[in-house]
Write an enzyme that holds these catalytic residues in place. Structure first.
Site, PDB file in Angstrom:
ATOM      1  CB  THR A  13       5.105  14.783  34.355  1.00  0.00           C
ATOM      2  OG1 THR A  13       5.213  13.436  34.828  1.00  0.00           O
ATOM      3  CG2 THR A  13       3.956  14.885  33.369  1.00  0.00           C
ATOM      4  N   GLY A  14       7.852  15.989  35.496  1.00  0.00           N
ATOM      5  CA  GLY A  14       8.947  15.866  36.456  1.00  0.00           C
ATOM      6  C   GLY A  14      10.271  15.608  35.782  1.00  0.00           C
ATOM      7  CB  SER A  15      11.279  15.977  32.472  1.00  0.00           C
ATOM      8  OG  SER A  15      10.462  17.059  32.080  1.00  0.00           O
ATOM      9  CB  THR A  16      13.762  19.954  36.165  1.00  0.00           C
ATOM     10  OG1 THR A  16      13.379  19.417  37.441  1.00  0.00           O
ATOM     11  CG2 THR A  16      12.624  20.789  35.597  1.00  0.00           C
ATOM     12  N   GLY A  18      17.275  13.886  36.891  1.00  0.00           N
ATOM     13  CA  GLY A  18      17.130  12.459  37.126  1.00  0.00           C
ATOM     14  C   GLY A  18      16.629  11.666  35.940  1.00  0.00           C
ATOM     15  CB  ILE A  19      14.413   8.667  35.828  1.00  0.00           C
ATOM     16  CG1 ILE A  19      15.316   7.693  36.595  1.00  0.00           C
ATOM     17  CG2 ILE A  19      13.607   7.927  34.773  1.00  0.00           C
ATOM     18  CD1 ILE A  19      14.560   6.646  37.399  1.00  0.00           C
ATOM     19  N   GLY A  20      13.664  11.567  34.695  1.00  0.00           N
ATOM     20  CA  GLY A  20      12.816  12.361  33.807  1.00  0.00           C
ATOM     21  C   GLY A  20      13.601  13.113  32.758  1.00  0.00           C
ATOM     22  CB  SER A 141       9.074   2.010  41.663  1.00  0.00           C
ATOM     23  OG  SER A 141      10.095   1.554  42.522  1.00  0.00           O
ATOM     24  CE1 TYR A 154       8.277   6.344  44.982  1.00  0.00           C
ATOM     25  CE2 TYR A 154       9.081   4.142  45.511  1.00  0.00           C
ATOM     26  CZ  TYR A 154       9.012   5.213  44.644  1.00  0.00           C
ATOM     27  OH  TYR A 154       9.666   5.160  43.447  1.00  0.00           O
TER      28      TYR A 154
END
Length: 263
Positions: A13-16, A18-20, A141, A154
């Site tokens: 998820t959220g992989s477009t 950065g880390i993803g 994190s 956060y």
């Protein structure tokens, strides 16, 4: 060690970016069929093209969905009903003083950073249990342990992922499904690069700017620099592998030693 994930389907998820994206690339490099996710179809399509350029013969698909909503999670499940590996990476962050953070911002952070992982893990774990094998990984994190004073909301969500991953690992005990959390520290993703770009002096590399930031804001860092997205992805790929079958319920730190603890 050779990690072979051929025949496994992984949702990141959220992989477009950065880390993803680095995680998606690492899993594809290891032979997994990878599902890229982001909120916008254009971003998803672009990331699929990038991944296919970087990994020969990559088996990659995409689902555009806002996983901070129940409807978005339903859309993901409808598009991809089963998964062998689920990496709950999607998240939002940003500094805001506690006394200036309204209820709706707390709710937004909780919906994206926590409930996306709750909903998707609940949806996909049943199929994993049925087949006797699966991997659920929560990207937490170091801020889960070192709660930042300038973004408490956060930190709270990332601490929630530690509780969620440990509790779910216990709930799925003996099923062949492992559940773990991975805790990155300061990482030189595109978002962090953008954040630091206004501090960059002429002739100074972004890596040096990041090093200065780490030493100023996370002086307990042992590696004394920001990690690369690939370094974080390496831990996730290992955790998703057959080789990590005896690791479950763990909080795996890729924080460069920022958390000052021997445990």
């Amino acid at each position: 060690m050779h990690i072979d994930l051929t025949g496994k389907t992984a949702i990141v998820t959220g992989s477009t970016g950065g880390i993803g994206f680095a995680i998606a690339k690492g899993l594809a490099d290891s032979g997994a069929s990878v599902v890229i996710n982001g909120r916008q179809q254009e971003a998803v399509d672009h990331s699929i093209s990038q991944l296919r350029e970087q990994v020969a013969n990559a088996d990659v698909r995409g689902v555009a969905a806002d996983l901070g909503t129940a409807e978005g999670c339903d859309a993901m499940l409808a598009a991809k009903p089963r998964a062998d590996i689920l990496v709950n990476n999607v998240g939002v962050f940003g500094p805001q003083d506690f006394f200036e953070t309204p209820d709706e911002e707390w709710q937004r952070f909780f919906d994206v950073n926590v409930m996306s992982g709750v909903r998707l893990s609940r949806a996909y774990s049943g199929g994993m249990v049925e087949q006797g094998w699966g991997r659920i990984i929560f990207i937490s994190s170091e801020s889960a342990l070192n709660i930042p004073a300038d973004m408490i909301h956060y930190g709270v969500t990332k601490t929630a992922y530690l509780s969620l991953s440990r509790g779910l690992a216990k709930r799925l005990a003996g099923t062949g499904v492992t559940v773990n959390a991975v805790l990155p520290g300061p990482t030189l993703s595109e978002g962090v690069q953008d954040m630091l770009s206004d501090q960059q002096q002429e002739g100074q590399s972004i890596e040096d700017v990041a090093r200065e930031f780490v030493m100023a804001e996370r002086p307990s860092s042992i590696i004394q620099r920001a990690a690369s997205v690939e370094e974080v992805a390496n831990m996730v790929v290992y955790t998703a592998s057959q080789q990590a079958s005896a690791t479950s319920g763990a909080a795996l730190r890729v924080d460069g030693g920022v958390v000052d603890s021997i445990a």
